[in-house]
Design a protein around this motif. Structure first.
Motif, PDB file in Angstrom:
ATOM      1  N   LEU A 259       0.911  -0.841  22.818  1.00  0.00           N
ATOM      2  CA  LEU A 259      -0.112  -1.847  23.087  1.00  0.00           C
ATOM      3  C   LEU A 259      -1.324  -1.650  22.191  1.00  0.00           C
ATOM      4  CD1 LEU A 259      -1.418  -4.128  24.744  1.00  0.00           C
ATOM      5  CD2 LEU A 259      -2.033  -2.409  26.454  1.00  0.00           C
ATOM      6  N   ARG A 260      -1.812  -0.443  22.088  1.00  0.00           N
ATOM      7  CA  ARG A 260      -2.992  -0.145  21.275  1.00  0.00           C
ATOM      8  C   ARG A 260      -2.711  -0.440  19.804  1.00  0.00           C
ATOM      9  NH1 ARG A 260      -4.144   4.464  23.409  1.00  0.00           N
ATOM     10  NH2 ARG A 260      -2.783   5.650  22.062  1.00  0.00           N
ATOM     11  N   ALA A 261      -1.551  -0.058  19.313  1.00  0.00           N
ATOM     12  CA  ALA A 261      -1.195  -0.288  17.911  1.00  0.00           C
ATOM     13  C   ALA A 261      -1.031  -1.769  17.629  1.00  0.00           C
ATOM     14  CB  ALA A 261       0.093   0.452  17.565  1.00  0.00           C
ATOM     15  N   ARG A 262      -0.435  -2.505  18.534  1.00  0.00           N
ATOM     16  CA  ARG A 262      -0.220  -3.936  18.319  1.00  0.00           C
ATOM     17  C   ARG A 262      -1.541  -4.682  18.330  1.00  0.00           C
ATOM     18  NH1 ARG A 262       3.213  -7.542  16.039  1.00  0.00           N
ATOM     19  NH2 ARG A 262       3.014  -9.514  17.105  1.00  0.00           N
ATOM     20  N   ASP A 263      -2.445  -4.308  19.227  1.00  0.00           N
ATOM     21  CA  ASP A 263      -3.756  -4.959  19.267  1.00  0.00           C
ATOM     22  C   ASP A 263      -4.458  -4.819  17.927  1.00  0.00           C
ATOM     23  OD1 ASP A 263      -3.456  -5.678  21.882  1.00  0.00           O
ATOM     24  OD2 ASP A 263      -4.816  -4.174  22.688  1.00  0.00           O
ATOM     25  N   GLY A 264      -4.501  -3.619  17.413  1.00  0.00           N
ATOM     26  CA  GLY A 264      -5.171  -3.370  16.140  1.00  0.00           C
ATOM     27  C   GLY A 264      -4.486  -4.042  14.974  1.00  0.00           C
ATOM     28  N   ALA A 265      -3.175  -4.250  15.069  1.00  0.00           N
ATOM     29  CA  ALA A 265      -2.425  -4.873  13.979  1.00  0.00           C
ATOM     30  C   ALA A 265      -2.812  -6.322  13.791  1.00  0.00           C
ATOM     31  CB  ALA A 265      -0.918  -4.775  14.254  1.00  0.00           C
ATOM     32  N   HIS A 266      -3.423  -6.931  14.798  1.00  0.00           N
ATOM     33  CA  HIS A 266      -3.799  -8.333  14.693  1.00  0.00           C
ATOM     34  C   HIS A 266      -5.093  -8.557  13.925  1.00  0.00           C
ATOM     35  CE1 HIS A 266      -1.125 -10.287  17.893  1.00  0.00           C
ATOM     36  NE2 HIS A 266      -0.544  -9.214  17.416  1.00  0.00           N
ATOM     37  N   ALA A 267      -5.809  -7.528  13.646  1.00  0.00           N
ATOM     38  CA  ALA A 267      -7.063  -7.679  12.914  1.00  0.00           C
ATOM     39  C   ALA A 267      -6.756  -7.855  11.430  1.00  0.00           C
ATOM     40  CB  ALA A 267      -7.947  -6.459  13.117  1.00  0.00           C
ATOM     41  N   PRO A 268      -7.207  -8.968  10.834  1.00  0.00           N
ATOM     42  CA  PRO A 268      -6.947  -9.166   9.408  1.00  0.00           C
ATOM     43  C   PRO A 268      -7.796  -8.233   8.552  1.00  0.00           C
ATOM     44  CG  PRO A 268      -8.315 -10.928  10.274  1.00  0.00           C
ATOM     45  CD  PRO A 268      -7.928 -10.073  11.445  1.00  0.00           C
ATOM     46  N   ALA A 269      -7.350  -8.012   7.359  1.00  0.00           N
ATOM     47  CA  ALA A 269      -8.113  -7.200   6.411  1.00  0.00           C
ATOM     48  C   ALA A 269      -9.423  -7.903   6.091  1.00  0.00           C
ATOM     49  CB  ALA A 269      -7.296  -6.991   5.139  1.00  0.00           C
ATOM     50  N   PRO A 270     -10.445  -7.157   5.693  1.00  0.00           N
ATOM     51  CA  PRO A 270     -11.741  -7.775   5.367  1.00  0.00           C
ATOM     52  C   PRO A 270     -11.564  -8.876   4.337  1.00  0.00           C
ATOM     53  CG  PRO A 270     -11.920  -5.393   5.351  1.00  0.00           C
ATOM     54  CD  PRO A 270     -10.475  -5.713   5.515  1.00  0.00           C
ATOM     55  N   GLY A 271     -12.135 -10.044   4.634  1.00  0.00           N
ATOM     56  CA  GLY A 271     -12.093 -11.165   3.707  1.00  0.00           C
ATOM     57  C   GLY A 271     -10.823 -11.967   3.751  1.00  0.00           C
ATOM     58  N   ALA A 272      -9.830 -11.517   4.528  1.00  0.00           N
ATOM     59  CA  ALA A 272      -8.550 -12.234   4.612  1.00  0.00           C
ATOM     60  C   ALA A 272      -8.623 -13.296   5.683  1.00  0.00           C
ATOM     61  CB  ALA A 272      -7.428 -11.250   4.924  1.00  0.00           C
ATOM     62  N   GLN A 273      -7.888 -14.375   5.481  1.00  0.00           N
ATOM     63  CA  GLN A 273      -7.772 -15.424   6.463  1.00  0.00           C
ATOM     64  C   GLN A 273      -6.641 -15.056   7.420  1.00  0.00           C
ATOM     65  OE1 GLN A 273      -9.332 -18.393   6.890  1.00  0.00           O
ATOM     66  NE2 GLN A 273     -10.746 -18.221   5.195  1.00  0.00           N
ATOM     67  N   ALA A 274      -6.856 -15.181   8.723  1.00  0.00           N
ATOM     68  CA  ALA A 274      -5.797 -14.909   9.693  1.00  0.00           C
ATOM     69  C   ALA A 274      -4.784 -16.044   9.629  1.00  0.00           C
ATOM     70  CB  ALA A 274      -6.382 -14.812  11.106  1.00  0.00           C
ATOM     71  N   ASP A 275      -3.513 -15.720   9.611  1.00  0.00           N
ATOM     72  CA  ASP A 275      -2.437 -16.701   9.573  1.00  0.00           C
ATOM     73  C   ASP A 275      -2.124 -17.107  11.006  1.00  0.00           C
ATOM     74  OD1 ASP A 275      -0.225 -18.242   9.169  1.00  0.00           O
ATOM     75  OD2 ASP A 275       1.010 -16.669   8.286  1.00  0.00           O
ATOM     76  N   GLU A 276      -2.353 -18.366  11.352  1.00  0.00           N
ATOM     77  CA  GLU A 276      -2.172 -18.835  12.715  1.00  0.00           C
ATOM     78  C   GLU A 276      -0.718 -18.773  13.143  1.00  0.00           C
ATOM     79  OE1 GLU A 276      -4.536 -19.560  14.933  1.00  0.00           O
ATOM     80  OE2 GLU A 276      -5.944 -18.941  13.421  1.00  0.00           O
ATOM     81  N   ALA A 277       0.228 -18.809  12.218  1.00  0.00           N
ATOM     82  CA  ALA A 277       1.647 -18.757  12.574  1.00  0.00           C
ATOM     83  C   ALA A 277       2.093 -17.328  12.854  1.00  0.00           C
ATOM     84  CB  ALA A 277       2.488 -19.355  11.445  1.00  0.00           C
ATOM     85  N   ASP A 278       1.334 -16.345  12.461  1.00  0.00           N
ATOM     86  CA  ASP A 278       1.698 -14.947  12.659  1.00  0.00           C
ATOM     87  C   ASP A 278       1.513 -14.584  14.124  1.00  0.00           C
ATOM     88  OD1 ASP A 278       2.382 -12.335  12.140  1.00  0.00           O
ATOM     89  OD2 ASP A 278       0.360 -11.754  11.489  1.00  0.00           O
ATOM     90  N   PRO A 279       2.548 -13.982  14.778  1.00  0.00           N
ATOM     91  CA  PRO A 279       2.420 -13.655  16.216  1.00  0.00           C
ATOM     92  C   PRO A 279       1.403 -12.578  16.479  1.00  0.00           C
ATOM     93  CG  PRO A 279       4.593 -12.970  15.381  1.00  0.00           C
ATOM     94  CD  PRO A 279       3.845 -13.630  14.262  1.00  0.00           C
TER      95      PRO A 279
END
Length: 77
Positions: free
Chosen positions: A57-77
């Motif tokens: 759970l902790r690892a998955r939560d952090g995995a959702h944070a995009p890299a600095p300056g990157a746009q989050a991909d809305e299709a990405d789970p």
């Protein structure tokens, strides 16, 4: 937001109490945006991942944070 895909309140309360502070700080450090860091929790609410442990759970939560300056991909789970 589709309520059928949303996690229950009990799960979200646990996740926030157990990992919310550390996940938020990691997301904030990576995104440098309070809004984007908060989005990590919105994504958790609608994510369909079946968590096998607190570490998962902790690892998955952090995995959702995009890299600095990157746009989050809305299709990405």
């Amino acid at each position: 937001m589709d309520k059928a895909g949303a996690r229950d309140e009990k799960f979200m309360r646990y996740a926030m109490a157990a990992h919310g502070s550390s996940v938020y700080l990691v997301a904030l450090a990576q995104t440098r945006s309070e809004h984007d860091a908060q989005d990590v929790f919105c994504r958790l609410l609608t994510d369909a991942t079946a968590f096998t442990s607190d570490e998962h759970l902790r690892a998955r939560d952090g995995a959702h944070a995009p890299a600095p300056g990157a746009q989050a991909d809305e299709a990405d789970p």
